[in-house]
Design a protein around this motif. Structure first.
Motif, PDB file in Angstrom:
ATOM      1  N   LEU A   1      -2.538  -5.137  10.546  1.00 44.46           N
ATOM      2  CA  LEU A   1      -2.879  -5.948   9.365  1.00 44.46           C
ATOM      3  C   LEU A   1      -3.396  -5.072   8.228  1.00 44.46           C
ATOM      4  N   ILE A   2      -4.239  -4.107   8.582  1.00 44.91           N
ATOM      5  CA  ILE A   2      -4.745  -3.174   7.558  1.00 44.91           C
ATOM      6  C   ILE A   2      -3.570  -2.410   6.941  1.00 44.91           C
ATOM      7  N   ALA A   3      -2.624  -2.011   7.801  1.00 46.21           N
ATOM      8  CA  ALA A   3      -1.440  -1.312   7.290  1.00 46.21           C
ATOM      9  C   ALA A   3      -0.688  -2.194   6.303  1.00 46.21           C
ATOM     10  N   SER A   4      -0.634  -3.501   6.574  1.00 45.81           N
ATOM     11  CA  SER A   4       0.064  -4.399   5.651  1.00 45.81           C
ATOM     12  C   SER A   4      -0.646  -4.422   4.298  1.00 45.81           C
ATOM     13  N   SER A   5      -1.997  -4.355   4.329  1.00 48.12           N
ATOM     14  CA  SER A   5      -2.744  -4.314   3.068  1.00 48.12           C
ATOM     15  C   SER A   5      -2.441  -3.036   2.298  1.00 48.12           C
TER      16      SER A   5
ATOM     17  N   LEU B   1       1.081  -3.514   0.837  1.00 42.76           N
ATOM     18  CA  LEU B   1       1.228  -4.561  -0.185  1.00 42.76           C
ATOM     19  C   LEU B   1       0.238  -4.375  -1.326  1.00 42.76           C
ATOM     20  N   SER B   2      -1.043  -4.212  -1.011  1.00 39.63           N
ATOM     21  CA  SER B   2      -2.062  -4.211  -2.063  1.00 39.63           C
ATOM     22  C   SER B   2      -2.202  -2.841  -2.728  1.00 39.63           C
ATOM     23  N   VAL B   3      -2.161  -1.785  -1.929  1.00 39.53           N
ATOM     24  CA  VAL B   3      -2.371  -0.452  -2.515  1.00 39.53           C
ATOM     25  C   VAL B   3      -1.096   0.055  -3.183  1.00 39.53           C
ATOM     26  N   PHE B   4       0.024  -0.024  -2.473  1.00 39.70           N
ATOM     27  CA  PHE B   4       1.266   0.530  -3.027  1.00 39.70           C
ATOM     28  C   PHE B   4       2.147  -0.538  -3.663  1.00 39.70           C
ATOM     29  N   GLY B   5       1.876  -1.791  -3.375  1.00 44.32           N
ATOM     30  CA  GLY B   5       2.651  -2.889  -3.952  1.00 44.32           C
ATOM     31  C   GLY B   5       4.146  -2.792  -3.698  1.00 44.32           C
ATOM     32  N   VAL B   6       4.507  -2.391  -2.478  1.00 42.92           N
ATOM     33  CA  VAL B   6       5.942  -2.240  -2.199  1.00 42.92           C
ATOM     34  C   VAL B   6       6.641  -3.599  -2.176  1.00 42.92           C
ATOM     35  N   THR B   7       7.872  -3.612  -2.657  1.00 42.22           N
ATOM     36  CA  THR B   7       8.716  -4.798  -2.583  1.00 42.22           C
ATOM     37  C   THR B   7      10.083  -4.351  -2.067  1.00 42.22           C
ATOM     38  N   THR B   8      10.965  -5.294  -1.868  1.00 45.05           N
ATOM     39  CA  THR B   8      12.301  -4.926  -1.400  1.00 45.05           C
ATOM     40  C   THR B   8      13.008  -4.025  -2.413  1.00 45.05           C
TER      41      THR B   8
ATOM     42  N   ALA C   1      13.078   4.521  -2.568  1.00 45.46           N
ATOM     43  CA  ALA C   1      12.878   5.129  -1.248  1.00 45.46           C
ATOM     44  C   ALA C   1      11.662   6.045  -1.234  1.00 45.46           C
ATOM     45  N   GLY C   2      11.438   6.758  -2.317  1.00 39.80           N
ATOM     46  CA  GLY C   2      10.310   7.689  -2.388  1.00 39.80           C
ATOM     47  C   GLY C   2       8.997   6.969  -2.200  1.00 39.80           C
ATOM     48  N   LEU C   3       8.804   5.893  -2.940  1.00 35.38           N
ATOM     49  CA  LEU C   3       7.560   5.130  -2.857  1.00 35.38           C
ATOM     50  C   LEU C   3       7.375   4.561  -1.453  1.00 35.38           C
ATOM     51  N   VAL C   4       8.487   4.037  -0.897  1.00 33.96           N
ATOM     52  CA  VAL C   4       8.403   3.429   0.437  1.00 33.96           C
ATOM     53  C   VAL C   4       7.973   4.467   1.467  1.00 33.96           C
TER      54      VAL C   4
ATOM     55  N   ALA D   1       3.878   6.488   5.056  1.00 33.00           N
ATOM     56  CA  ALA D   1       3.120   7.632   5.577  1.00 33.00           C
ATOM     57  C   ALA D   1       1.619   7.387   5.441  1.00 33.00           C
ATOM     58  N   VAL D   2       1.212   6.907   4.262  1.00 32.48           N
ATOM     59  CA  VAL D   2      -0.218   6.649   4.050  1.00 32.48           C
ATOM     60  C   VAL D   2      -0.689   5.527   4.979  1.00 32.48           C
ATOM     61  N   ALA D   3       0.120   4.459   5.078  1.00 34.60           N
ATOM     62  CA  ALA D   3      -0.250   3.335   5.950  1.00 34.60           C
ATOM     63  C   ALA D   3      -0.385   3.802   7.401  1.00 34.60           C
ATOM     64  N   LEU D   4       0.492   4.704   7.819  1.00 31.11           N
ATOM     65  CA  LEU D   4       0.442   5.216   9.188  1.00 31.11           C
ATOM     66  C   LEU D   4      -0.870   5.973   9.424  1.00 31.11           C
ATOM     67  N   ILE D   5      -1.207   6.843   8.464  1.00 27.65           N
ATOM     68  CA  ILE D   5      -2.435   7.630   8.618  1.00 27.65           C
ATOM     69  C   ILE D   5      -3.651   6.706   8.630  1.00 27.65           C
ATOM     70  N   VAL D   6      -3.693   5.761   7.688  1.00 27.71           N
ATOM     71  CA  VAL D   6      -4.834   4.836   7.618  1.00 27.71           C
ATOM     72  C   VAL D   6      -4.945   4.045   8.919  1.00 27.71           C
ATOM     73  N   ALA D   7      -3.815   3.510   9.385  1.00 29.54           N
ATOM     74  CA  ALA D   7      -3.833   2.690  10.607  1.00 29.54           C
ATOM     75  C   ALA D   7      -4.303   3.504  11.806  1.00 29.54           C
ATOM     76  N   MET D   8      -3.804   4.729  11.919  1.00 33.74           N
ATOM     77  CA  MET D   8      -4.161   5.550  13.085  1.00 33.74           C
ATOM     78  C   MET D   8      -5.633   5.960  13.043  1.00 33.74           C
ATOM     79  N   VAL D   9      -6.097   6.389  11.863  1.00 33.62           N
ATOM     80  CA  VAL D   9      -7.490   6.816  11.739  1.00 33.62           C
ATOM     81  C   VAL D   9      -8.423   5.635  11.999  1.00 33.62           C
ATOM     82  N   LEU D  10      -8.089   4.505  11.402  1.00 36.03           N
ATOM     83  CA  LEU D  10      -8.934   3.330  11.562  1.00 36.03           C
ATOM     84  C   LEU D  10      -8.978   2.887  13.019  1.00 36.03           C
TER      85      LEU D  10
END
Lengths: 340, 258
Positions: A79-83, A86-93, A97-100, A105-114
């Motif tokens: 759920l934190i990864a979803s935030s 969505l909220s930090v990077f605001g990705v959409t469909t 590709a670069g942003l995604v 990568a950031v979501a993975l690091i945040v999720a794993m550390v958390l």
């Protein structure tokens, strides 16, 4: 069978196995393409289960404790990864590709550390002082921890599903005939297999890994060898947590939606996978995860004589009970008892 | 501090004869509990440089608990333990090992699903000088040639005698400044018992002081320089080992000689 006379239970088991093989065989002959497609779906689902099951098995291996909070740590970190996405990077469909890639990568690091921080905290607060208490005390604490983490997720994210756009395309990587392997499945598999290999190598060969194995076999003797037992156990929880975090993000990317209680059932299924493979055994956890994933998808995806999705839970937890009753050491578990 | 009436303490003057020197380990009036049980009631003992000291006594007298107090697994509530002049009373076990006290525990406590070599590696866990690892391994294999043959075998599959060799070898891999052996002869065939005691003497002659806990009092007093007799959590008698062997009380209670 060394006794020469197979037992009734053994015969029944053999009969069931035969039945399943016949069922799979008939389905394969009737529609081979669909069969292989379902197989890949099951394999992918199984890989997600495997990542979570590894966390159960790592912790069980070192403490002989089922960390019931593990599934909820997985869900909260997803759920934190979803935030983050969505909220930090605001990705959409429509995101490039670069942003995604950066966002994932950031979501993975945040999720794993958390998740690893949370898991280490759970051990420190909940389990450490109960190490010499009866097993039941730690088990009850584990269930309590599970509810706490789940309700933290509920308080932050409410009861609604958090959904993200499909970021890993489900277009085909390669197609043979009408059988296709899609990017999103390949992504999950390509992440799980190296993780298992790295983990196995780490436990077998490195100093930390050897300390983990020694601690799991004899805690006092490990301390007498100069191993910091508390630190080794914390390290194990951190490792298990980071796997749960990675699984949380993978689940989100693959299924695109989850909520506060996703970890409850998934945790139980992954626990079943760990028991099926032989709890405490890393390869067993992956094997068990993939088997359960396959069983679930075959049951829900095949056409001929299939019980169907309504029966999935009964089948999965039936397997759990059957394993616990007839083969508690699981498929790959050690036959020898702990200690001598 | 416990100095019961039975004590015939005759401390050996420091530095007399065969290289024995000042105390390397001093245990002063420790009280240790197992939960609510007062297991150690004021034990005082010391080990000096270069000597073998034995701690003998009946089952449950508190010998192993004394060792657990020293190695940090069971901290004393009262009293003081110093090693090479440093207070280690409240040090965690892994730090005590790093300071130079290693142990072969009662019942051997090997890692059963690790190979013999891996068990020996675990003994060197705290060592930072990895380059000497090979040298120490050779030393252990010299003492126990059998282990070199079995190095890839899982420790849990070895015989009792072989397991004891691994347990002692594993403790030596730490290059200890003090070696503690807890019941090294327990459960072994007589031929192995002889062998283990020969090895103990040999390790000591290479310069390592040893604190030896034994139920086999006869053998222990034979190899030791000094001895302590433990009874119900206290030191009952302490003396030179050869004088303890002659002590009537000791003879009756522990040597089976009327």
């Amino acid at each position: 069978m060394p006794s020469g006379r197979p037992s009734l239970v053994g015969l029944l088991g053999l009969f069931f196995l035969l039945l399943i093989i016949v069922w799979l065989g008939v389905n394969f002959v009737k529609d081979p393409q669909e069969f292989i497609n379902v197989f890949f779906v099951g394999l992918t689902r199984g890989a997600v289960y495997a990542l979570i099951a590894l966390g159960y098995t790592l912790v069980y291996g070192i403490l002989q404790l089922i960390n019931f909070a593990h599934g909820d740590v997985f869900a909260l970190s997803g759920l934190i990864a979803s935030s983050v996405l969505l909220s930090v990077f605001g990705v959409t469909t429509d995101s490039g590709a670069g942003l995604v890639i950066v966002a994932i990568a950031v979501a993975l690091i945040v999720a794993m550390v958390l998740a690893s921080t949370l898991n280490v905290t759970i051990e420190f607060v909940g389990y450490r002082r109960l190490r010499h208490a009866p097993r039941l005390a730690a088990l009850i604490t584990a269930i309590g921890m599970s509810f706490i983490v789940q309700n933290i997720a509920l308080a932050i994210y409410d009861v609604d599903y958090q959904s993200i756009p499909r970021l890993i395309p489900n277009s085909s990587v390669l197609t043979i005939g009408e059988v296709a392997l899609q990017w999103n499945k390949l992504f999950v598999l390509a992440l799980t297999i190296p993780v298992l290999l790295a983990l196995t190598w780490m436990v077998r060969e490195t100093r930390h890994g050897k300390a983990m194995r020694a601690t799991s076999q004899d805690r006092d003797a490990s301390a007498m060898m100069g191993i910091d037992v508390n630190r080794t156990i914390s390290f194990t929880f951190a490792l298990a947590g980071s796997l749960a975090g990675a699984a949380g993000l993978l689940f989100l990317l693959y299924f695109t939606t989850m909520r506060y209680d996703t970890g409850f059932e998934l945790g139980l299924i992954a626990f079943t996978a760990a028991v099926l493979g032989g709890i405490g055994n890393l390869t067993g956890a992956v094997l068990g995860g993939i088997l359960i994933g396959l069983i679930q998808e075959f049951n829900e995806g095949l056409a001929w004589a299939t019980p169907g999705g309504d029966w999935t839970r009964s089948i999965v937890f039936g397997i759990l009970i059957a394993i616990l009753v007839f083969r508690p050491s699981g498929l790959l578990g050690e036959q020898t008892p702990e200690g001598e | 501090m416990s100095t019961p009436e039975t004590s015939t303490a005759v401390p050996v003057a420091a530095g007399d004869g065969d290289g024995a020197g000042g105390p390397i380990l001093k245990v002063e009036g420790i009280h240790t509990y197992y939960g609510a049980i007062h297991a150690i009631k004021g034990v005082t003992l010391e080990v000096r440089k270069g000597e073998i000291v034995t701690l003998i006594g009946a089952n449950g007298a508190g010998k192993s608990t004394t060792l657990r107090s020293i190695n940090g697994l069971n901290r004393p509530r009262e009293g003081r333990i110093t090693f090479q002049g440093e207070d280690i009373t409240n040090r965690p076990a892994h730090e005590v090992v790093a300071m130079g006290i290693s142990q072969s525990p009662e019942g051997r406590r090997l890692f059963p699903r690790m190979s013999v070599l891996e068990n020996l590696e675990m003994g060197a866990f705290q060592r930072t000088d990895r380059q000497n690892f090979g040298e120490d391994l050779d030393r252990v294999y010299d003492l126990f040639p059998r282990l070199a043959e079995r190095k890839t075998q899982k420790a849990g599959t070895l015989s009792g005698g072989e397991q004891q060799m691994v347990a002692i070898g594993r403790a030596l891999m730490a290059r200890p400044k003090l070696l503690m052996l807890d019941e090294p002869s327990m459960g072994l065939a007589p031929i192995f018992v002889e062998k283990i005691f020969e090895i103990i003497v040999e390790i000591n002659s290479q310069g390592t002081p040893i604190l030896l806990v034994e139920q086999n009092a006869l053998m222990a007093l034979d190899v030791a320089k000094r001895g302590y007799v433990m009874e119900t959590g206290q030191i009952a008698i302490t003396d030179d080992a050869d004088r303890l062997s002659e002590n009537e009380q000791v003879k009756k209670a522990y040597l089976g000689i009327a």
